[in-house]
Design a protein around this motif. Structure first.
Motif, short mmCIF file in Angstrom:
data_model
loop_
_atom_site.label_atom_id
_atom_site.label_comp_id
_atom_site.label_asym_id
_atom_site.label_seq_id
_atom_site.Cartn_x
_atom_site.Cartn_y
_atom_site.Cartn_z
N GLY A 1 4.59 7.06 4.91
CA GLY A 1 5.34 5.84 4.62
C GLY A 1 4.50 4.88 3.82
N ILE A 2 4.90 3.61 3.84
CA ILE A 2 4.20 2.55 3.10
C ILE A 2 3.64 1.54 4.09
CG2 ILE A 2 5.71 2.87 1.10
CD1 ILE A 2 7.15 0.26 2.00
N SER A 3 2.81 0.63 3.59
CA SER A 3 2.28 -0.43 4.44
C SER A 3 1.93 -1.63 3.57
CB SER A 3 1.04 0.05 5.21
OG SER A 3 0.63 -0.92 6.16
N VAL A 4 1.34 -2.64 4.18
CA VAL A 4 0.81 -3.80 3.46
C VAL A 4 -0.61 -4.04 3.92
CG1 VAL A 4 3.00 -4.95 2.94
CG2 VAL A 4 1.90 -5.33 5.16
N THR A 5 -1.45 -4.52 3.02
CA THR A 5 -2.84 -4.76 3.38
C THR A 5 -3.44 -5.76 2.39
OG1 THR A 5 -4.93 -3.66 3.98
CG2 THR A 5 -3.81 -2.86 2.00
N VAL A 6 -4.74 -6.00 2.51
CA VAL A 6 -5.45 -6.91 1.60
C VAL A 6 -6.63 -6.17 0.98
CG1 VAL A 6 -4.73 -9.03 2.76
CG2 VAL A 6 -6.79 -7.85 3.54
N ASP A 7 -7.12 -6.68 -0.15
CA ASP A 7 -8.11 -5.97 -0.95
C ASP A 7 -9.36 -5.58 -0.17
OD1 ASP A 7 -6.98 -5.86 -3.69
OD2 ASP A 7 -6.98 -8.03 -3.49
N PHE A 8 -9.95 -6.53 0.58
CA PHE A 8 -11.25 -6.23 1.19
C PHE A 8 -11.14 -5.15 2.25
CE2 PHE A 8 -10.00 -9.16 4.53
CZ PHE A 8 -10.66 -8.70 5.65
N LEU B 1 0.86 -1.19 0.00
CA LEU B 1 0.00 0.00 0.00
C LEU B 1 0.89 1.24 0.00
CD1 LEU B 1 -2.94 1.13 0.30
CD2 LEU B 1 -2.52 1.17 2.77
N VAL B 2 0.74 2.08 -1.03
CA VAL B 2 1.56 3.29 -1.12
C VAL B 2 0.68 4.49 -1.44
CG1 VAL B 2 3.59 2.01 -1.92
CG2 VAL B 2 2.03 3.00 -3.60
N ASN B 3 1.19 5.66 -1.10
CA ASN B 3 0.55 6.90 -1.50
C ASN B 3 0.67 7.03 -3.02
OD1 ASN B 3 0.50 9.96 -2.07
ND2 ASN B 3 -0.16 9.85 0.06
N GLU B 4 -0.35 7.58 -3.67
CA GLU B 4 -0.33 7.67 -5.14
C GLU B 4 0.79 8.58 -5.65
OE1 GLU B 4 -3.77 11.13 -5.54
OE2 GLU B 4 -4.18 9.12 -6.25
N ARG B 5 1.38 9.40 -4.75
CA ARG B 5 2.50 10.24 -5.17
C ARG B 5 3.85 9.56 -4.96
NH1 ARG B 5 -0.84 13.58 -2.28
NH2 ARG B 5 0.54 13.52 -0.45
N HIS B 6 3.84 8.37 -4.37
CA HIS B 6 5.09 7.65 -4.13
C HIS B 6 5.62 7.09 -5.45
CE1 HIS B 6 7.89 4.67 -2.55
NE2 HIS B 6 7.77 5.23 -1.35
N PRO B 7 6.93 7.09 -5.66
CA PRO B 7 7.49 6.55 -6.92
C PRO B 7 7.05 5.12 -7.22
CG PRO B 7 9.18 7.75 -5.70
CD PRO B 7 7.97 7.69 -4.81
N LEU B 8 6.86 4.30 -6.18
CA LEU B 8 6.45 2.91 -6.43
C LEU B 8 5.03 2.81 -6.97
CD1 LEU B 8 7.94 1.08 -3.30
CD2 LEU B 8 8.70 0.86 -5.68
N SER B 9 4.24 3.87 -6.84
CA SER B 9 2.85 3.82 -7.30
C SER B 9 2.76 3.66 -8.81
CB SER B 9 2.10 5.08 -6.87
OG SER B 9 2.59 6.22 -7.57
N ARG B 10 3.86 3.93 -9.52
CA ARG B 10 3.86 3.79 -10.98
C ARG B 10 4.16 2.36 -11.42
NH1 ARG B 10 6.33 8.87 -10.10
NH2 ARG B 10 8.45 8.01 -10.24
N ARG B 11 4.44 1.49 -10.47
CA ARG B 11 4.78 0.11 -10.79
C ARG B 11 3.52 -0.76 -10.86
NH1 ARG B 11 10.08 -0.79 -8.69
NH2 ARG B 11 9.78 -3.01 -9.17
N GLU B 12 3.54 -1.74 -11.73
CA GLU B 12 2.44 -2.71 -11.81
C GLU B 12 2.59 -3.81 -10.77
OE1 GLU B 12 -0.32 -2.43 -13.63
OE2 GLU B 12 0.51 -0.47 -14.18
N SER B 13 3.82 -4.08 -10.37
CA SER B 13 4.09 -5.07 -9.32
C SER B 13 5.42 -4.70 -8.66
CB SER B 13 4.15 -6.49 -9.88
OG SER B 13 5.25 -6.63 -10.76
#
Length: 302
Positions: free
Chosen positions: A236-243, A168-180
């Motif tokens: 920062g970043i985090s991890v989560t699940v879809d639901f 889970l990243v902010n849409e302005r984070h550089p990783l947000s442009r990655r597909e995986s």
């Protein structure tokens, strides 16, 4: 002497202090001192030696401590065994649930069960998933919702749903442009994550260590919501699940799948094989399985 006096004595021995024991036991120091005096009078010995370093056990105190530890354990094992007998007789469902799973199953599932079966006494408690598992292993409750893999020789395990764990990243984070992403991509990133009482913490930290680095965990919490809030704020970043992500309805964030390994959040319902005769638990388990199936078919919206 009785079990309560043994517990008080045990706490003093562990804390090496009457004052420390009083705080843990919510008793006055005077009340605790009286218990010690009563025990010493009954056993006709001295149990503690007092010094500036605290209270140390005498040889007799050490012997009493070994006895007390045995008796306290036996007492609580006996209480748990009797509780299980009464649960089976009294049509009780005592659910231990890991945080997040009632969100998955939906509270309406529980409400509907109570409405359909008023003859069954229902109660539940929520904990971090590893704590829920530990309590269930110690024979607390008679059904549990938790995360992960379980010993199927001891438990009947019903898979509820499996979700990929995503970054889970902010849409302005550089990783947000990655597909995986791969786990190596989060090295050095400020990570907000559920605490070590959760399976997801150990999974992510374990993947990081296997990749050769320590994750930059800046904060551990007891739920997904704070992690989402910090990511949304750009902390920062985090991890989560879809639901959970969908339920939070947070804008300004993006979920990115991991592609380098298996990252899964496996929600299960477990019961003990030696309690299979509990009809109330059987009815509850069938209700939950049918409810989850209705969610899958779209008859119930989560």
């Amino acid at each position: 002497m009785d079990i309560k006096e043994l517990e008080i004595f045990h706490t003093i021995a562990q804390e090496r202090s009457i004052k420390g024991a009083s705080k843990l036991l919510y008793m006055t120091p005077q009340g605790i001192s009286k218990v010690v005096k009563n025990l010493e009078a009954e056993l006709e010995c001295r149990l503690f030696l007092r010094s500036s370093q605290g209270m140390a056990l005498t040889e007799s105190g050490e012997r009493l401590l070994s006895y007390a530890e045995r008796e306290i354990m036996e007492y609580y094992n006996m209480k748990k065994d009797i509780l299980h007998i009464e649960q089976c007789k009294n049509r009780l469902v005592d659910l231990l649930s890991a945080y997040g799973i009632l969100r998955l199953v939906t509270p309406d599932c529980i409400t509907a069960f109570r409405a359909a079966h008023p003859e069954i006494d229902f109660q539940y408690r929520e904990y971090p998933d590893l704590q829920a598992e530990r309590l269930f292993a110690e024979k607390e409750g008679n059904v549990a919702f938790s995360i992960g893999k379980f010993d199927e020789t001891a438990y009947d395990v019903v898979p509820l749903e499996t979700f990929p764990i995503k970054l889970l990243v902010n849409e302005r984070h550089p990783l947000s442009r990655r597909e995986s992403v791969a786990i190596k991509d989060i090295e050095g990133e400020p990570l907000y994550i559920e605490s070590s009482q959760f399976v997801i913490y150990h999974l992510i930290v374990g993947k990081c260590r296997a990749a050769g680095f320590e994750p930059n965990v800046v904060f551990e919490t007891s739920g997904f919501s704070l992690c989402h809030k910090m990511v949304k704020a750009g902390k920062g970043i985090s991890v989560t699940v879809d639901f959970v992500y969908d339920d939070m309805k947070g804008s300004g964030m993006k979920l990115i799948p991991f592609s380098d390994d298996v990252y899964e959040w496996n929600a299960c319902m477990i019961t003990r094989k030696d309690e299979a005769e509990n009809k109330a638990v059987q009815i509850f388990c069938r209700h939950v399985e049918e409810w989850i199936e209705k969610i899958r078919r779209g008859e119930i919206i989560r």
